[in-house]
Scaffold this active site. Structure first.
Site, PDB file in Angstrom:
ATOM      1  N   CYS A 139      31.200  40.120  43.388  1.00  0.00           N
ATOM      2  CA  CYS A 139      31.796  38.888  43.916  1.00  0.00           C
ATOM      3  C   CYS A 139      31.922  37.826  42.831  1.00  0.00           C
ATOM      4  CB  CYS A 139      30.941  38.369  45.066  1.00  0.00           C
ATOM      5  SG  CYS A 139      31.528  36.809  45.725  1.00  0.00           S
ATOM      6  N   CYS A 142      31.181  34.251  43.915  1.00  0.00           N
ATOM      7  CA  CYS A 142      29.751  33.947  44.083  1.00  0.00           C
ATOM      8  C   CYS A 142      29.068  33.775  42.725  1.00  0.00           C
ATOM      9  CB  CYS A 142      29.017  35.067  44.814  1.00  0.00           C
ATOM     10  SG  CYS A 142      29.867  35.734  46.234  1.00  0.00           S
ATOM     11  N   ASP A 143      29.372  34.650  41.772  1.00  0.00           N
ATOM     12  CA  ASP A 143      28.562  34.740  40.552  1.00  0.00           C
ATOM     13  C   ASP A 143      29.300  34.354  39.271  1.00  0.00           C
ATOM     14  OD1 ASP A 143      26.465  35.737  42.109  1.00  0.00           O
ATOM     15  OD2 ASP A 143      27.272  37.767  42.002  1.00  0.00           O
TER      16      ASP A 143
END
Ligand code: NAP
Length: 344
Positions: A139, A142-143
């Site tokens: 992701c 997300c990261d």
């Protein structure tokens, strides 16, 4: 929620992604008081995406998370109840159906809508189990921010990989897309955007073999293999020569598609395709081989997999369930009452 086992719901919806939410809005508006189970990825795949540009009615695009939050609000406003819990065991041989949840509760329901979606696929590279979450990610939204100034790899050739790569250009110094053949699967518009971006390079006919690093240091590099005819790891396994290259990278992002979340259905009479997808009956229906069980969204759709089509099949599943519940009610009303012998 501490569920009394004798409560039988009209409809339980497994999954709170766009398909589950759409089913919840329709079922709640039909006064079916649906229970919506939020599993390990509440809100589903849209919560991991950036802007959704092709959902009808949003000419400026809409954030995936915003779309999901608004959908949940809408479903709750009509009376849907959201419950945290993953289905670990489903008993679907008899009605009411029983769902054993990870929190120990058992839910009983007359109709079941399976909208459990799909989860990110892993590549199978050496060390990915150890380093997933330590520099390997499925992701970018997300990261990605952890990789400011890094050189990163994105694995895959579809729209997800293009989207991840484009998003990562905000943080990374360079983004290399690693694709196993010489043609992208991505849509033309996404492929063009990636192709035109000065920070993005594409490595054709190449795959990720091994990830280097440790949980303390994160990802430090990778071994890539390539073959002029593509699919180099298959070639390697069948004894062909492949080119190997060690690269220094600080992050690796997987964008290699998804697998349907149907583990809990494996020992039930619901039919699953070889790919793991839930099989619905022929024709325009969300009904399955088990009467009273309906499927919606990516869990039953290996082809379209769009937010808008998931919302569509979610609403279809609720309408199909409502009609089926009405038929059940009519049938039980029409059943003659047992004759009672008169007392002398
Ligand atoms: P996808 O279209 O199935 O693409 C998966 C990619 O990963 C393919 O290029 C595939 O290679 C590669 N791949 C699969 N397994 C691999 C492995 N073990 N090792 C290396 N490569 C592997 O999946 P997706 O990109 O997640 O897209 C799914 C759907 O969502 C599509 O309909 C897409 O249009 C849609 N989507 C749209 C957007 C958008 O419009 N913004 C964004 C994301 C997704 P091959 O090509 O060789 O099979």
């Amino acid at each position: 929620m501490n569920e009394a086992t004798d409560t039988v719901h009209d409809v339980v919806i497994v999954g709170s992604g766009v398909a589950g939410l759409s089913a919840a809005v329709y079922a709640a508006r039909a006064d079916l008081e649906p229970i919506v189970l939020e599993g390990p990825e509440p809100g589903g795949q849209l919560t991991l995406t950036t802007d959704v540009e092709n959902f009808l009615g949003f000419p400026e695009g809409v954030g995936g998370m915003e779309l999901i939050q608004r959908g949940k609000e809408q479903a709750e406003s009509f009376g849907a109840e959201f419950v945290h819990g993953t289905v670990e065991e489903a008993t679907l041989e008899d009605r009411p159906f029983e769902l054993g949840l990870s929190n120990g509760d058992t839910l009983r329901t007359t109709a079941l809508i399976v909208a459990s979606g799909a989860s990110a696929r892993w590549v199978g590279a050496e060390n990915e189990d150890e380093l997933m979450g330590y520099g390997v990610s499925t992701c970018a939204t997300c990261d990605g921010a952890f990789h400011r100034g890094d050189d990163v790899l994105v694995i895959g050739g579809g729209d997800s990989a293009m989207e991840e790569a484009l998003f990562l250009t905000k943080f990374a110094d360079s983004v290399t897309i690693v694709h196993r053949r010489d043609e992208l699967r991505a849509s033309e518009v996404m492929a063009q955007r990636a192709h035109d971006h000065e920070k993005i390079e594409i490595r054709w006919n190449t795959e990720l073999l091994e990830i280097h690093g440790s949980q303390d240091d994160g990802v430090t590099g990778a071994t890539l293999v390539s073959h002029p005819d593509g699919y180099p790891t298959e070639k390697l396994e069948s004894g062909h020569e492949v080119d190997r290259e060690e690269v220094d990278v600080g992050g690796i992002f997987y964008g290699v598609g998804h697998v349907p979340n149907t583990d809990f259905l494996e020992d039930t009479p619901v039919e699953l395709a070889d790919s793991g997808h839930l099989e619905t009956l022929e024709g325009m229906t969300t009904a399955t081989a088990v009467e009273g069980v309906f499927g919606a969204g990516d869990v039953m759709d290996p082809d379209y997999r769009q937010a808008i089509t998931s919302a569509g099949t979610g609403s279809m599943a609720a309408l199909d369930a409502e009609e089926w519940l009405d038929e059940q009610a009519l049938e039980s009303d029409a059943t003659p009452a047992p004759e009672i012998e008169a007392n002398d």
